[in-house]
Write an enzyme that holds these catalytic residues in place. Structure first.
Site, mmCIF file in Angstrom:
data_model
loop_
_atom_site.group_PDB
_atom_site.id
_atom_site.type_symbol
_atom_site.label_atom_id
_atom_site.label_comp_id
_atom_site.label_asym_id
_atom_site.label_seq_id
_atom_site.Cartn_x
_atom_site.Cartn_y
_atom_site.Cartn_z
ATOM 1 N N SER A 37 0.827 -1.214 0.000
ATOM 2 C CA SER A 37 0.000 0.000 0.000
ATOM 3 C C SER A 37 0.859 1.261 0.000
ATOM 4 C CB SER A 37 -0.905 0.013 1.238
ATOM 5 O OG SER A 37 -1.824 -1.049 1.199
ATOM 6 N N HIS A 68 -3.948 0.446 -5.171
ATOM 7 C CA HIS A 68 -3.375 -0.752 -5.782
ATOM 8 C C HIS A 68 -3.839 -0.808 -7.234
ATOM 9 C CE1 HIS A 68 -1.858 -3.025 -2.141
ATOM 10 N NE2 HIS A 68 -2.529 -2.020 -1.589
ATOM 11 N N HIS A 90 -5.582 -9.260 -0.885
ATOM 12 C CA HIS A 90 -5.506 -9.585 0.543
ATOM 13 C C HIS A 90 -6.586 -10.597 0.912
ATOM 14 C CE1 HIS A 90 -3.962 -5.477 -0.011
ATOM 15 N NE2 HIS A 90 -3.172 -5.707 1.023
ATOM 16 N N GLU A 93 -10.147 -9.313 1.563
ATOM 17 C CA GLU A 93 -11.016 -8.936 0.448
ATOM 18 C C GLU A 93 -12.008 -10.040 0.095
ATOM 19 O OE1 GLU A 93 -8.908 -6.455 -2.738
ATOM 20 O OE2 GLU A 93 -7.220 -7.337 -1.652
ATOM 21 N N MET A 218 -1.322 -6.830 7.135
ATOM 22 C CA MET A 218 -2.397 -7.705 6.667
ATOM 23 C C MET A 218 -2.011 -8.471 5.401
ATOM 24 S SD MET A 218 -5.465 -4.919 7.199
ATOM 25 C CE MET A 218 -5.512 -3.913 8.700
#
Length: 279
Positions: A37, A68, A90, A93, A218
């Site tokens: 990120s 992203h 991730h 998501e 994460m």
């Protein structure tokens, strides 16, 4: 039978993605770089030989997080051929873990034998501050499902892979030597991955600290496991964009993470590009 069918689907999905990419470019990378990120600008600055958007690859997971871009950039950093993942997916998501690590497996199958991981992370240790760069020396992945659960795919790696020195000692030394050469301050520490998307509670931060973690995020740890399983050499850098829950007087936000990542970007890009050029 159902487990074997699921494993075969996972393997076929990787193979299909690789085939689709190879139909668009014959570039063979040596280093795979995943940008976290707020760190994606690095990919905009290299001379790209090919760009493949995730949306162009049928079955490939698409990142839904702001900042992203969602594409592979193929090119060279120095004399090193690289594939850059500009935007990752991730677990939070909603993707199955096999999809979360699918890009890592795809990049290995494209030819990469080194995985360079980066992320934005929250600082846990009081020896870290927002804006620091932390070389990852080890990780804790106990709070997320292992990407190796299920029947083992023998073509990729052994059933019970060792996670000793998951972060390659030689690659770490290259990063430290590069940082010293260019007078870039770096710290080192242990990274712990959580599922997200919520930030950690103050008590969770205390627990992570007691377990030996210095930074929390994460992503990253599951990619390192998948890469190590497939025989890749792994290294990583965390950009400490904020202090973790309970260690700061202000509430955490994604905007804060992105803002600090932007401020740190020049040193981060210099360190990553110079280190990769030496790999």
């Amino acid at each position: 039978m159902e487990v074997k069918e699921t494993v075969r689907k996972v393997q076929k999905k990787v193979e299909d993605c690789v085939k689709q990419i190879q139909e668009k470019t014959d570039f063979i990378p040596r280093v795979a770089l995943i940008l976290g990120s707020g760190l994606g600008a690095l990919a905009d600055e290299i001379q790209a030989e090919a760009i493949v958007n995730y949306e162009e690859i049928e079955g490939f997971p698409i990142s839904t997080v702001a900042g992203h871009k969602g594409r592979f950039v193929f090119g060279k950093i120095g004399n090193t051929p690289v594939v850059i993942m500009q935007g990752r997916v991730h677990y939070y998501e909603g993707y199955p873990m096999s999809d979360v690590v699918l890009p890592t497996r795809v990049m290995k199958c494209l030819g990469a034998d080194v995985l360079f991981l980066t992320n934005a992370a929250g600082g846990i240790s009081n020896r870290l501050s927002a804006g620091d760069l932390m070389v990852i020396e080890d990780q804790i992945s106990s709070f997320v499902p292992s990407p190796l659960i299920g029947e083992n795919i023998e073509e990729w790696g052994v059933r019970f892979p060792s996670m000793d020195t998951i972060y390659d000692k030689e690659l770490k030394q290259i990063i430290f030597n590069t940082a010293n050469e260019f007078d870039i301050p770096v710290k080192q520490g242990v990274y712990v991955q959580t599922t997200g998307p919520n930030y950690e509670s103050p008590t969770e931060v205390k627990m992570f600290s007691m377990l030996g973690a210095h930074a929390v995020g994460m992503s990253t740890a599951v990619d390192a496991i998948a890469a190590k399983h497939m025989g890749m050499r792994v290294c990583g850098i965390s950009c400490i964009t904020n202090m973790a829950g309970g260690t700061s007087e202000t509430p955490l936000s994604h905007e804060e993470v992105s803002a600090v990542a932007d401020q740190t970007a020049p040193q981060f890009k210099k360190l990553v590009t110079e280190a990769i050029g030496r790999m």
